[in-house]
Design a protein around this motif. Sequence first.
Motif, short mmCIF file in Angstrom:
data_model
loop_
_atom_site.label_atom_id
_atom_site.label_comp_id
_atom_site.label_asym_id
_atom_site.label_seq_id
_atom_site.Cartn_x
_atom_site.Cartn_y
_atom_site.Cartn_z
N ALA C 87 -103.71 -9.69 -66.42
CA ALA C 87 -103.04 -8.40 -66.29
C ALA C 87 -102.01 -8.43 -65.16
O ALA C 87 -100.91 -7.88 -65.30
CB ALA C 87 -104.07 -7.31 -66.02
N VAL C 91 -98.10 -7.55 -65.66
CA VAL C 91 -97.52 -6.34 -65.07
C VAL C 91 -96.54 -6.68 -63.95
O VAL C 91 -95.45 -6.11 -63.87
CB VAL C 91 -98.64 -5.42 -64.52
N ALA C 92 -96.93 -7.62 -63.07
CA ALA C 92 -96.17 -7.78 -61.84
C ALA C 92 -95.22 -8.97 -61.84
O ALA C 92 -94.27 -8.98 -61.08
CB ALA C 92 -97.13 -7.91 -60.65
N PRO C 95 -92.15 -9.28 -65.87
CA PRO C 95 -90.86 -8.60 -65.92
C PRO C 95 -89.83 -9.19 -64.96
O PRO C 95 -88.64 -8.95 -65.11
CB PRO C 95 -91.20 -7.16 -65.48
N LEU C 96 -90.30 -9.96 -63.99
CA LEU C 96 -89.38 -10.50 -62.98
C LEU C 96 -88.97 -11.93 -63.26
O LEU C 96 -88.25 -12.53 -62.48
CB LEU C 96 -90.05 -10.44 -61.61
N SER C 107 -93.12 -9.40 -55.17
CA SER C 107 -94.07 -8.70 -56.03
C SER C 107 -95.48 -9.23 -55.79
O SER C 107 -96.45 -8.46 -55.74
CB SER C 107 -93.64 -8.89 -57.48
N GLY C 110 -96.86 -7.86 -52.63
CA GLY C 110 -97.31 -6.49 -52.88
C GLY C 110 -98.65 -6.47 -53.59
O GLY C 110 -99.55 -5.69 -53.24
N MET C 111 -98.79 -7.34 -54.58
CA MET C 111 -100.04 -7.40 -55.34
C MET C 111 -101.19 -7.82 -54.43
O MET C 111 -102.30 -7.30 -54.53
CB MET C 111 -99.86 -8.39 -56.49
#
Lengths: 260, 470, 306
Positions: C87, C91-92, C95-96, C107, C110-111
């Motif tokens: 997941a 999600v993180a 997309p990047l 990211s 941050g996660m």
Amino acid sequence: MSAANHAAATAGAAANATAPLSSLAPVLSVDHLSMRFGGLVAINDLCFTARRGDITALIGPNGAGKTTVFNCITGFYKPSEGRIALQFGDPGVWEELGALTQRGTRRASRGDGVLFLLERMPDYLVTQKARVARTFQNIRLFQGMTVLENLLVAQHNPLMWASGYTVLGALGLPSYARAERSAIDKARYWLERTALSERADDLAGELPYGAQRRLEIARAMCTDPALLCLDEPAAGLNPSESAELGRYSMRRRFSSSSMT
Amino acid sequence: MALEASAPASRVDIIGALRQAAITALITFGLLLPLIGFNTVQNIRNEIVLETRWPLLAALVAIIAAGRFLHAILIAPWLARRAQRQRREDAVRTAPRARGARWVVPFALGFAAVYPALALSLAGTQGAVKWVDNFGVQILIYVMLGWGLNIVVGLAGLLDLGYVAFYAVGAYSYALLANSFGLSFWILLPVAGCLAAFWGILLGFPVLRLRGDYLAIVTLAFGEIIRLILINWVPVTNGYTGISSIPRPTFFGIPFNASDEGFAARFGLEFSPVYRTVFLYYLILALALVTAALTVRLRRLPIGRAWEALREDEIACRSLGINTTNTKLTAFAMGAMFAGFAGSFFAARQGFISPESFTFMESAVIVAIVVLGGMGSLLGVAIAAVIMIGGTEIMRELDFLKAVFGSDFDPTQYRMLLFGFGMVLIMVWRPRGLIATREPSTLLNASRSSRRHEEKAQSTRPSLVRGRHG
Amino acid sequence: MEVFVQQLINGITLGSIYGLIAIGYTMVFGIIGMVNFAHGDVFMVSAFIALIALLLLTTWLGIGSFVIALFIVLVVAMFFTSLLNWAIERVAYRPLRGSFRLAPLISAIGMSIFLSNFVQVAQGPRVKSIPPFFNEVIVLTPASSGYEVAVSYKQIVVWLVTAALLFVFWFLVSKTALGRAQRACEQDQKMAALLGIDVDRTISITFVIAAALAAVAGTMYLMYYGVVSFADGFVPGVKAFTAAVLGGIGSLPGAVIGGLLIGLIETMWSAYFSIDYKDVAAFSILAITMIFLPQGILGRPDVEKV
């Protein structure tokens, strides 16, 4: 220009040396250059010279090692063996070559002539001191900066000097402002010659491909090179664009240049 | 035409959205089952036992599934429409935004200048301390740190995850030198900056040839090493206990205290701690503005252009005769120097420092502010600092939530949780940060070019052809 | 000598755990070229999942057999941790992909912050300890020699489980079509996609495998030390990353060797020098390796593309 490229497809030779007969002294002399990556021999005992004012072409099929030669000349790779000598000013300095090689230093001078052994210099000094400029096979512009800024970055070293290594410039002295204006004038000159004046304030990454190639050449010219190395200058251009590029190169009369 | 296309699509989408929501619910259930569904607690005999929290689990799963459903039927189509519109306006976009920014900066500066007066008049002398200190000073420290790190990360493109180490060097330099030699804040401020810059060069020299993410990890390691030394070198740093009773800054020699020599008495005012807070506010505001002014200046000098060129393409820089090591080192030292200034301010403001204040988390917060704000954009960094730090500070003020979630609900617990979530969210939403446009450092023909931008802004079509060629 | 042997035993145990986490860093770096900063926290979450599964089995279901309990805990932890990492990637990071180079790293940071604080909020900030169990040791030296060198059953379990799972995953990565797809994506994602490899799926599976191994490490960590807290992700994460770099990032055997080395250095340093500075030692090794040996012990030298 495009003829050279067609020849490249059929030549089949690893690397090709150009004509010896000349009254002019060479600007670049490559002797017994070899480059090995582990077990892979990319260049094997290459010798050639490039004369001032000439366009010397290095041709060969894919994987022949043309770009590797350029990377050795411009200091990005340290060659496994061999000597790369570059000279400008008084050609008499060539006589120092043997002594310089023996001495183990990188620079010799006689009168106003200077001789450099490029394989002994880090990449940025090859451009800064020995005045070799280059372009790249896959264009390397500062994409997020404007066309004009690209050309100003190319004049970094004289501008750094003029700004007193930032200290005087930060104080806002007029001498730096003058230096920047003349840098912009030089940039404008090359923009006009490469037909990019209209796009000067656009981002370099937004230019069409052919214009990016021209900008890269203009950027290299802004470093005041004694030798300009164009790596695959016609790659990815359509025939009319490469013909146009050929005309530019001829018209401009590079002090000396070489191409693949 | 766009309407016709989207109308039938949205009708079909309801079922698709339901399916997506169901899948999301299932995955969320799986993700949350162990850690939300069960809680490990100590019982009276200090044994660890499990409790279940099924209602909480169900509620969270339901909320997330509902969010996914709404996203699928409302937000996603809206985003798609917007993206379509934006593609059409792509070439035009920069000019109007720049025009908007022209008003934002003076407004923000004006607001920052009158903020303490505003707080004093709205909250009174007692209440204003909290507002000026927690929001004003706290946010401005991070604005300054963000602007300092912006030179390293935003301009030169060097990801430094150990920035807080230089902040610590500044803070400890001030604390130790002030306590042992009794030197004043105004002498030690530049000293702390120079020491931090020196450490920046010392640490930067061996690592700056590493590429992007390796550099990030090594700087992280250096940051942690410095923190661990601060903890373990007890004779000098006093370890975990930290250094207390650090001299506070004076108003050019006049202390802020209740004595006859104090600031309030000298100026015929009634003594109140708020004067010192307001003074500190203007001090950090000035320091931050110096950082910003120098950044703006340097960007127009060859060194600044070289930094940005370095961020764009290091190999091309070297091919133009730029000594990349020196260029990186100056960026590193410059960034470290501002961290040193901020650090000595921090020590003077707190009067107490300990290694707790200089953890990796602080570095991550500062990096987050720079990247989320938009690398290189001073305005973006300031906005991100206000949102991230102001936002987490506001969490402290949300006591009314206790009424909703019960009395043991503590909103401050969720600060870093939301912070991390926000970082991921903003990265996914805008990988280039909040403000992604860049002002050119110089223009060939300023007047002609601005006229051209105006033209572009007025007509929507003609620049459709240009744009994304390369 | 006895001290040395004892530290060797302890070091190898610790090193196995680091090695398992390091594989996660190495695999993800190999395939998408990013430092998965959140991996240490994924490891920490997996230890919590193992804790909860263990409590469920022992206190609620009353399973007494250690081997069965351990097996079930491992499977449960691997499943849920894999789901989590899948997941996270979805999600993180996904997309990047193809965005500017620092975006995925930010990211991931941050996660990492999110995960550790999520566990803090959901499970409380206190250190969780499980009741001591399975504490038998095998004494290797006669008691008369003064210093007792002992191997605990737990350490043997750690070694065996690590070795067995390493073998399984090594087989998976080097001998199967999945492994081939993975190596193809490492070389050139675009080309792999053109040849019909589902790049997204391959990357997802890489994250799942990385998480499964982290879950093994998490379970072993919980069993070996008996304690876990929300803050236990960061330092082991950095040390495991050091191990991956030391061994040569991108190389699976390198990660294991690096992990063992880091584990040994840490225990030896604590025994012979100063326990206070053991983390300084680990971070210094990280810095020194990256500066002087960036390709690691088994990694390929990085030729600069011009």
